[in-house]
Design an enzyme around this catalytic site. Structure first.
Site, PDB file in Angstrom:
ATOM      1  N   GLY A 268       0.801  -1.218   0.000  1.00 48.44           N
ATOM      2  CA  GLY A 268       0.000   0.000   0.000  1.00 48.44           C
ATOM      3  C   GLY A 268       0.835   1.270   0.000  1.00 48.44           C
ATOM      4  O   GLY A 268       0.636   2.157  -0.823  1.00 48.44           O
ATOM      5  N   MET A 270       4.676   3.222   2.063  1.00 48.37           N
ATOM      6  CA  MET A 270       5.881   2.999   2.872  1.00 48.37           C
ATOM      7  C   MET A 270       6.288   4.272   3.593  1.00 48.37           C
ATOM      8  O   MET A 270       6.384   5.337   2.992  1.00 48.37           O
ATOM      9  CB  MET A 270       6.990   2.498   1.934  1.00 48.37           C
ATOM     10  CG  MET A 270       8.283   2.188   2.651  1.00 48.37           C
ATOM     11  SD  MET A 270       8.059   0.877   3.891  1.00 48.37           S
ATOM     12  CE  MET A 270       9.229   1.431   5.106  1.00 48.37           C
ATOM     13  N   ASN A 272       9.003   5.669   4.806  1.00 46.73           N
ATOM     14  CA  ASN A 272      10.379   6.180   4.812  1.00 46.73           C
ATOM     15  C   ASN A 272      10.451   7.555   5.474  1.00 46.73           C
ATOM     16  O   ASN A 272       9.614   8.413   5.227  1.00 46.73           O
ATOM     17  CB  ASN A 272      10.896   6.307   3.378  1.00 46.73           C
ATOM     18  CG  ASN A 272      10.518   5.121   2.534  1.00 46.73           C
ATOM     19  OD1 ASN A 272      10.907   4.011   2.828  1.00 46.73           O
ATOM     20  ND2 ASN A 272       9.707   5.361   1.508  1.00 46.73           N
ATOM     21  N   GLU A 305       0.848   5.936   7.486  1.00 49.92           N
ATOM     22  CA  GLU A 305       2.270   6.177   7.217  1.00 49.92           C
ATOM     23  C   GLU A 305       2.769   7.369   8.019  1.00 49.92           C
ATOM     24  O   GLU A 305       3.889   7.363   8.516  1.00 49.92           O
ATOM     25  CB  GLU A 305       2.515   6.385   5.716  1.00 49.92           C
ATOM     26  CG  GLU A 305       2.001   5.266   4.807  1.00 49.92           C
ATOM     27  CD  GLU A 305       2.386   3.862   5.223  1.00 49.92           C
ATOM     28  OE1 GLU A 305       3.463   3.683   5.831  1.00 49.92           O
ATOM     29  OE2 GLU A 305       1.596   2.931   4.954  1.00 49.92           O
TER      30      GLU A 305
HETATM   31  N1  TRP Z   1       5.653  -0.589   6.365  1.00 48.52           N
HETATM   32  C1  TRP Z   1       4.690  -0.579   5.287  1.00 48.52           C
HETATM   33  C2  TRP Z   1       3.381  -0.215   5.937  1.00 48.52           C
HETATM   34  O1  TRP Z   1       2.783  -0.978   6.600  1.00 48.52           O
HETATM   35  C3  TRP Z   1       4.582  -1.910   4.599  1.00 48.52           C
HETATM   36  C4  TRP Z   1       5.302  -2.082   3.304  1.00 48.52           C
HETATM   37  C5  TRP Z   1       5.313  -1.228   2.284  1.00 48.52           C
HETATM   38  C6  TRP Z   1       6.031  -3.201   2.857  1.00 48.52           C
HETATM   39  N2  TRP Z   1       5.993  -1.760   1.244  1.00 48.52           N
HETATM   40  C7  TRP Z   1       6.445  -2.956   1.559  1.00 48.52           C
HETATM   41  C8  TRP Z   1       6.359  -4.412   3.424  1.00 48.52           C
HETATM   42  C9  TRP Z   1       7.170  -3.870   0.822  1.00 48.52           C
HETATM   43  C10 TRP Z   1       7.108  -5.334   2.699  1.00 48.52           C
HETATM   44  C11 TRP Z   1       7.505  -5.066   1.404  1.00 48.52           C
HETATM   45  O2  TRP Z   1       2.952   0.876   5.893  1.00 48.52           O
HETATM   46 ZN    ZN Z   2       2.607   0.149   8.493  1.00 45.70          ZN
END
Ligand code: TRP
Ligand code: ZN
Length: 872
Positions: A268, A270, A272, A305
């Site tokens: 969905g 990320m 960062n 996020e």
């Molecule tokens: N940390 C992300 C979320 O939950 C999850 C996520 C985004 C992710 N892209 C990914 C996990 C690719 C594994 C691989 O918001």
């Molecule tokens: Zn998350």
């Protein structure tokens, strides 16, 4: 590319060791050229005093990197002082403090796995969680190594006018047709939070003043053509920032917050640091192209996020076994936010509906695992509903056990005590204990024990004494045959014959919480009459409740209970018992519908109070949910039963549905809660009328399709035309595709509408769509829209008796795995019900999966082997 030869290794929580070296500072230089990107990394290394290993040897991750040079403290490393096997780089004879410089090359253009640095529609971007950073450069790729990052990006000015990374831009310049920007992130972070974007993007800019008065620049980036679809995400972001200040006392900490929308994305979005990267589906929204559900998803994912900035980034995970520490907590936070922004009662029912219909089956099948797993092969396979949604329920139970004030003190303590650290689920619970005085040691079994507990409740009434007898039992899950009792908070009320909650104690409380923490317990209440228990109010624990409700009691709960979840659950139980009787005997649908009529009439009458709530109450369980109650699965009988009841309810309540579809008709578009709920009610009513073959429904739906106020109406009408095979359906599909061929996210919906059309013929339609010019194997959203929806939401097609659904599925898995192992492995979960199938279907699917398994990537192989070795 990964393939059959990738070594499969198991990582265990019990083997955790602190890192031998810390990375104090990373200085990265990423030089983007067509065909080849050169990455220079300078790591300032320091022996970790917390490690019981001596300084000297360092093992770094690095996946398929081409080494140009390695250099230690200014001296070139010779071939005999290091070893690289394509996955791990071992460097020997290191001092306790040193600088290791590596120069490697990578090829983002060829990266279809979408992990590491890759290309999407002409831009270059990263995805590093969980283990993608090792595809960019050598690094200790584990979340407990927190480093400061300084990143310089060089690229062609015309192709990539925009160069982004985490933190703040501190320097920039031009070099002929090329340019460069240096970004500095002052917050130490694990490498999974690293991000870089280079591209030609449009920007929506706004600003936010934090509670303490610091201005933050908010910049949302997308392809130029999508600039008009960023307003809703911006508003959601500002709401989320304010909410986190008010609810958790958490302020944003950098001067800039950026979100970039990317078409090719495995998940969905990320989180960062300072530079979120989003699947376009979770950030772009416009009423013409996005449904109401899409708008709500954008709001919750943007918030999710953003909330990670504290729950995940400032306080991060020690190792990937602690993934739910950030994900469960952050889902709980985004659910609470959406509840506050919209209708809390509706949101809770939607979340429970999702959990019960998706996480429960996961927890009861071959993929069942604890919220804090003990081992994994590929961590990518553990970004599951159990980690996210059940993890959120575990945080919610702690919130309810502590109450809002103590919970807030505990979360303050957690964020303050562990700021800048990588910690564990135990650390989180310890804060809850410290601020409440509660002993949560038994409660913590929720983290380590897989499976859905079953609460079996019976009751009796004698002369003013009402007694509830409660038993708890958690069925065995793979690798965990024996289960211990959990702490299960059961919120309850007792309703009299008029459906009113009675006083349950001397203070006159009409609701209470009992804590079930043994295998068998009884609870007594002094009440003046025999009562109907309203159990598990608000869905106070993620358990299956087994109580022998009579249909009259369910009707009372549905009509009178003040708890939204209990009303919804009562409706679901009524539908399930009618549907269970109709499986194999659909001819009785008319009499079942007549029996339901008076109860549903009352729900429909109250629809004007809260149309969204009414729509939830009036929606029948899915074929998948109904199928899970019948063993072995008979997908045709299940489909016929549900189809028959829908048609019969359409008929016996025809007048009411007609009235509803008229009442919620609007002249003007609005995003108000009642307008959204009204659209849900209207489409639901039209669905019942269509199933009943009601006169005039084709014209009404056709009119809605031709003159929609928004995508919710347009797509809703298209779905009704196609799924009910109404005249004009094919023309509507053609018109829709012609109108929306330039909008990728709308075309995803076009594929999904066709793939979810109930019926065995859909498999051949879907197979033909694989050859449609708009279908792309490299675009995960598109593959999920066509293959994922058929497998997961169209059981009668997937389980077609001749096995063509299984062939379609297995061919897709193999094809996709060669391109994108993460997405292929996720798709493979669609086969998790293998052992519930009757022998012939089981043999066909098993054979297909075994064929795929032979050439599967490590990701796909882990999922397939769990499914194939399942003996439940
Ligand atoms: N940390 C992300 C979320 O939950 C999850 C996520 C985004 C992710 N892209 C990914 C996990 C690719 C594994 C691989 O918001
Ligand atoms: Zn998350």
């Amino acid at each position: 590319m990964e393939g059959a030869n990738t070594a499969i290794t198991t990582t265990r929580l019990a083997d955790y060791q602190p890192p031998v070296y810390r990375v104090e500072q990373v200085t990265l230089d990423v030089d983007i050229h067509p065909g080849q990107t050169r990455v220079t990394s300078e790591l300032q290394l320091q022996h970790n005093p917390d490690s019981d290993q001596p300084a000297g040897e360092l093992v770094l991750n690095g996946e398929a990197l081409v080494i140009e040079s390695l250099n230690l403290d200014g001296e070139t490393l010779t071939q005999d002082s290091y070893h690289y096997d394509g996955h791990l780089l071992t460097v020997r004879d290191l001092p306790a403090q040193c600088v290791l410089t590596s120069v490697v090359t990578i090829e983002p253009e060829k990266n279809t796995a979408l992990e590491g640095l890759y290309q999407s529609n002409g831009m270059v971007c990263t995805q590093c969680e969980a283990e993608g950073f090792r595809r960019i450069t050598f690094f200790p790729d584990r979340p407990d190594v927190l480093a400061r990052f300084t990143t310089t990006v060089h690229a062609d000015k015309a192709t990539y006018p925009l160069l982004l990374s985490n933190g703040n831009p501190v320097d920039w310049g031009e070099e002929g047709t090329r340019h460069w920007v240096t970004w500095d992130d002052p917050f130490p972070k694990p490498c999974y939070l690293f991000a870089l974007v280079a591209g030609d993007l449009a920007c929506l800019e706004d600003s936010f003043n934090t509670a303490s008065g610091r201005p933050v620049a908010l910049r949302l980036y997308a392809e130029h053509r999508d600039l008009d679809k960023l307003d809703h995400a911006m508003q959601s972001l500002k709401n989320a920032m304010r909410w986190d200040e008010q609810t958790y006392g958490r302020e944003y900490d950098l001067d800039i917050y950026m979100i970039v929308a990317v078409s090719h994305f495995n998940m969905g979005a990320m989180e960062n640091k300072g530079l979120n990267i989003f699947n376009t589906a979770c950030v772009l929204a416009h009423p013409d192209t996005t449904t109401d559900a899409g708008f709500q998803r954008v709001e919750s994912v943007v918030a999710h996020e953003y909330f990670h900035n504290w729950s995940g980034n400032r306080v991060t995970c020690r190792d990937w076994f602690q993934l739910s520490l950030k994900e469960g907590f952050t889902v709980f936070r985004d659910q609470s936010f959406s509840a506050d922004m919209n209708s809390a009662a509706v949101k809770r029912v939607e979340d429970v509906d999702f959990l019960v219909n998706h996480q429960f089956p996961e927890d009861q099948g071959p993929m069942a695992h604890p919220v804090r797993p003990a081992e994994y092969q590929k961590i990518d396979n553990f970004y599951t509903l159990t980690i996210y949604e059940k993890g959120a329920e575990i945080v919610r139970m702690q919130y309810n056990l502590l109450g809002p004030e103590a919970f807030r003190r505990a979360s303050d303590r957690y964020f303050e005590q562990f700021d800048g650290q990588a910690v564990t689920c135990d650390d989180f619970v310890a804060c809850m204990e410290a601020e409440s005085g509660l002993d949560l040691s038994q409660f913590k079994r929720w983290y380590s024990q897989a499976g859905t507990p079953v609460l079996t409740v019976t009751d009796e009434y004698h002369e003013g004494q009402y007694t509830l007898h409660v038993r708890q039992h958690t069925p065995a899950t793979p690798g965990q045959p024996d289960k211990a009792p959990l702490v299960i908070p059961v919120k309850l009320a007792l309703l009299d014959s008029n459906g009113q909650a009675v006083a349950m104690d001397e203070q006159g409380n009409r609701e209470t919480v009992v804590i079930v923490d043994q295998s068998e317990q009884s609870f007594r209440f002094a009440v003046p009459e025999a009562v109907t228990p309203s159990l598990l109010r608000g869905f106070s624990a993620p358990v299956v409740l087994d109580y022998p409700y009579t249909e009259a009691q369910l009707a009372t709960l549905l009509a009178h209970d003040s708890d939204g979840y209990c009303r919804w659950n009562a409706a679901q139980r009524l539908y399930f018992s009618a549907l269970d009787r109709l499986v194999g005997d659909p001819g009785q649908a008319q009499s079942e519908a007549l029996a339901l009529k008076p109860v549903l009439e009352r729900v429909i009458e109250r629809a004007k109070e809260d149309p969204a709530q009414a729509a939830l109450l009036l929606t029948l369980p899915t074929e998948v949910a109904l199928g899970d109650r019948h063993s072995p699965l008979d997908p045709r009988a299940v489909h016929q039963a549900r189809r028959a009841l829908t048609g019969a309810l359409g008929q016996v309540l025809e007048e009411q549905w007609q009235a509803q579809q008229q009442a919620w008709q609007r002249q003007d578009f609005s995003m108000e809660g009642d307008a959204i709920g009204g659209r849900q009610m209207r489409l639901l009513a039209l669905g019942y009328l269509a199933a009943a073959g009601s006169a005039g429904v084709t014209e009404t739906v056709g009119e809605l399709f031709g003159h929609p106020l928004c995508m919710t109406e347009e797509l809703g009408a298209l779905r009704l035309l196609v799924h009910h095979g109404l005249p004009g359906a094919d023309q509507a599909l053609a018109d829709f595709a012609a109108r929306w061929q330039g909008e990728a996210l709308v075309m995803d919906q076009w594929f999904a509408v066709q793939a979810t059309c109930p019926g065995e013929d859909t498999v051949s339609v879907a197979s033909a769509l694989l050859d449609h010019p708009a279908f792309e194997w490299t675009l995960p959203n598109r593959v999920r829209a066509l293959v994922g929806t058929l497998v997961n939401a169209n059981p009668v097609a997937f389980h077609a008796a001749d096995g063509q659904g299984y062939r379609f599925f297995c061919e897709a898995l193999a094809r996709l795995d060669a391109i994108n192992p993460q997405v292929a492995a996720r798709l493979a979960n669609g086969a998790a019900r293998l052992r519930r199938l009757e022998p012939q279907r089981q043999a066909m699917l098993e054979k297909g999966l075994q064929g795929v398994q032979q050439k599967a990537s490590a990701n796909l192989s882990e999922v397939l082997s769990r499914i194939l070795t399942d003996r439940s």
